[in-house]
Design a protein around this motif. Structure first.
Motif, PDB file in Angstrom:
ATOM      1  N   SER A 161       0.835  -1.200   0.000  1.00 47.43           N
ATOM      2  CA  SER A 161       0.000   0.000   0.000  1.00 47.43           C
ATOM      3  C   SER A 161       0.876   1.259   0.000  1.00 47.43           C
ATOM      4  O   SER A 161       0.533   2.256  -0.641  1.00 47.43           O
ATOM      5  N   ASP A 162       2.011   1.204   0.692  1.00 45.14           N
ATOM      6  CA  ASP A 162       2.939   2.343   0.664  1.00 45.14           C
ATOM      7  C   ASP A 162       3.561   2.517  -0.725  1.00 45.14           C
ATOM      8  O   ASP A 162       3.742   3.641  -1.193  1.00 45.14           O
ATOM      9  N   ILE A 163       3.911   1.405  -1.369  1.00 44.67           N
ATOM     10  CA  ILE A 163       4.442   1.493  -2.735  1.00 44.67           C
ATOM     11  C   ILE A 163       3.373   2.070  -3.665  1.00 44.67           C
ATOM     12  O   ILE A 163       3.661   2.923  -4.521  1.00 44.67           O
ATOM     13  N   LEU A 199       4.490  12.346  -4.227  1.00 48.18           N
ATOM     14  CA  LEU A 199       4.857  12.735  -2.871  1.00 48.18           C
ATOM     15  C   LEU A 199       3.639  13.276  -2.114  1.00 48.18           C
ATOM     16  O   LEU A 199       2.598  13.545  -2.708  1.00 48.18           O
ATOM     17  N   ARG A 200       3.823  13.450  -0.800  1.00 49.72           N
ATOM     18  CA  ARG A 200       2.703  13.906   0.024  1.00 49.72           C
ATOM     19  C   ARG A 200       2.496  15.414  -0.028  1.00 49.72           C
ATOM     20  O   ARG A 200       1.370  15.890   0.052  1.00 49.72           O
ATOM     21  N   THR A 201       3.584  16.163  -0.090  1.00 45.76           N
ATOM     22  CA  THR A 201       3.481  17.600   0.189  1.00 45.76           C
ATOM     23  C   THR A 201       3.648  18.468  -1.056  1.00 45.76           C
ATOM     24  O   THR A 201       4.079  19.614  -0.963  1.00 45.76           O
ATOM     25  N   ILE A 232      -1.197   9.991  -0.695  1.00 45.41           N
ATOM     26  CA  ILE A 232      -0.831   9.250   0.516  1.00 45.41           C
ATOM     27  C   ILE A 232      -1.793   8.062   0.602  1.00 45.41           C
ATOM     28  O   ILE A 232      -2.910   8.135   0.081  1.00 45.41           O
ATOM     29  N   ASP A 233      -1.365   6.973   1.248  1.00 45.77           N
ATOM     30  CA  ASP A 233      -2.327   5.900   1.525  1.00 45.77           C
ATOM     31  C   ASP A 233      -2.857   6.085   2.946  1.00 45.77           C
ATOM     32  O   ASP A 233      -2.145   6.547   3.845  1.00 45.77           O
ATOM     33  N   LEU A 234      -4.122   5.758   3.127  1.00 45.74           N
ATOM     34  CA  LEU A 234      -4.788   5.989   4.416  1.00 45.74           C
ATOM     35  C   LEU A 234      -4.565   4.792   5.327  1.00 45.74           C
ATOM     36  O   LEU A 234      -5.186   3.751   5.158  1.00 45.74           O
ATOM     37  N   THR A 235      -3.648   4.947   6.284  1.00 42.95           N
ATOM     38  CA  THR A 235      -3.389   3.856   7.220  1.00 42.95           C
ATOM     39  C   THR A 235      -3.868   4.208   8.631  1.00 42.95           C
ATOM     40  O   THR A 235      -4.303   3.337   9.356  1.00 42.95           O
ATOM     41  N   ASP A 236      -3.790   5.468   9.018  1.00 37.31           N
ATOM     42  CA  ASP A 236      -4.179   5.866  10.377  1.00 37.31           C
ATOM     43  C   ASP A 236      -5.521   6.591  10.400  1.00 37.31           C
ATOM     44  O   ASP A 236      -5.930   7.080  11.451  1.00 37.31           O
TER      45      ASP A 236
HETATM   46 MG   LIG Z   1       1.779   5.034   3.957  1.00 38.40          MG
END
Ligand SMILES: [Mg+2]
Length: 320
Positions: free
Chosen positions: A84-86, A156-158, A203-207
């Protein structure tokens, strides 16, 4: 399945390290290439480029799985979390190495199922298991897996901009009812997004959306969330009936959704973007708001009326 054997005969201690490693090699099968690319030497010698992405994630007994968990699903989950991070970077997976921390009483039957589940997942998502490490521990079982992957244009995230629209795949919340063990990493979707210049950040939603959305908000960026449009899973609604909280709360705070949250240039035509998505994917896609310039006088995330979104914090690790 309980990860501990009732007697020494059925435990990893009955085999010892060398024989156990042979068993693990057998259980992983062709998901692990022959040495020296797979297990067997001091390092894996890679036959193809490992790529430009590197990530790691872990899986702990009584935290990410317990006695009720099918060990094959736990093994798959160790890899799926990394995949999921990849996916979130728009990459494709290449190699993985696993470190295992095993109490001597760890059940051989449990570990076999765990390894076979991991191997099946590695085959399905074309990830070569290149080796790892085995350590005796007092706690656990626990596992850590490091993965490499490749992205031509990593997302990227930002890198979002004010005016970008915010999109989320799938539906959110209630993951403990099963989704956390049975999700599909959004790899094709991530690669498709990375190939589009109008997609800016991901981003992937993990939290949980409530926490992970903040990771997209670099200094000077805020977000307006159309709270009514956040896609609520059936599991979020079911969980809400039992918890007394709202399904929206569960969608924002439960975590382990493993969906993609990304931003698209606000000048791009939203209808055309949605048509292109639907031409390729069955996975649902929802626009849930937009990025804006942050106003220091108000919360970074507000609803469309400009009020702070309540209970919008997500899952925070190491908080008591
Ligand atoms: Mg992640």
């Amino acid at each position: 399945m309980r990860p501990f054997a009732d007697s020494k005969d059925g435990s990893v201690a009955a085999l010892g390290e060398v024989a156990l490693l042979e068993k693990i090699r057998l259980w992983l099968g062709d998901a692990m290439p022959p040495a020296p690319e797979g297990m067997g030497d001091d390092c894996a010698v890679l036959s193809r480029p490992a790529g430009n992405l590197l990530a790691a994630d872990s899986l702990l007994y009584n935290r990410h799985f317990d006695d009720r968990t099918d060990p094959a699903r736990a093994g798959a989950k160790l890899l799926l979390r990394n995949l999921s991070d990849i996916a979130a970077m728009g990459g494709e997976p290449r190699y993985a190495v696993m470190s295992a921390f095993l109490p001597p009483a760890t059940s051989l039957a449990w570990l076999e199922n765990f390894c076979r589940g991991l191997a099946a997942c590695a085959r399905e998502f074309a990830t070569a298991l290149a080796g790892g490490d085995l350590t005796e521990s007092t706690e656990g079982p626990g596992f850590s897996l490091a993965i490499t992957g490749n992205a031509d244009r990593p997302l990227l995230r930002t890198t979002g901009q004010p005016g970008d629209r915010l999109y989320v795949t799938g539906a959110l919340g209630g993951s403990l009812r099963g989704h956390h063990l049975n999700f599909v990493p959004r790899l094709p979707e991530g690669r498709w997004l990375a190939a589009r210049p109008d997609v800016r950040a991901c981003i992937d939603l993990t939290d949980g959306l409530g926490k992970d959305l903040h990771a997209l908000l670099r200094d000077g960026l805020g977000a307006t969330l159309d709270t009514a449009s956040v896609p609520l899973s059936a599991a979020a609604r079911e969980t809400a009936r039992e918890s007394g909280r709202s399904a929206f709360w569960h969608a924002c705070n439960d975590g382990e959704d493993y969906e993609l949250l990304f931003t698209v240039d606000g000048n791009a035509d939203p209808a055309a973007f949605m048509r292109s998505w639907r031409a390729v994917f069955d996975v649902s896609l929802t626009c849930i708001g937009k990025l804006r310039t942050r106003d220091p006088a108000i919360q970074p995330v507000t609803d469309t009326a400009g009020h702070p979104v309540e209970d919008f914090s997500g899952y925070t690790h190491l908080r008591t």
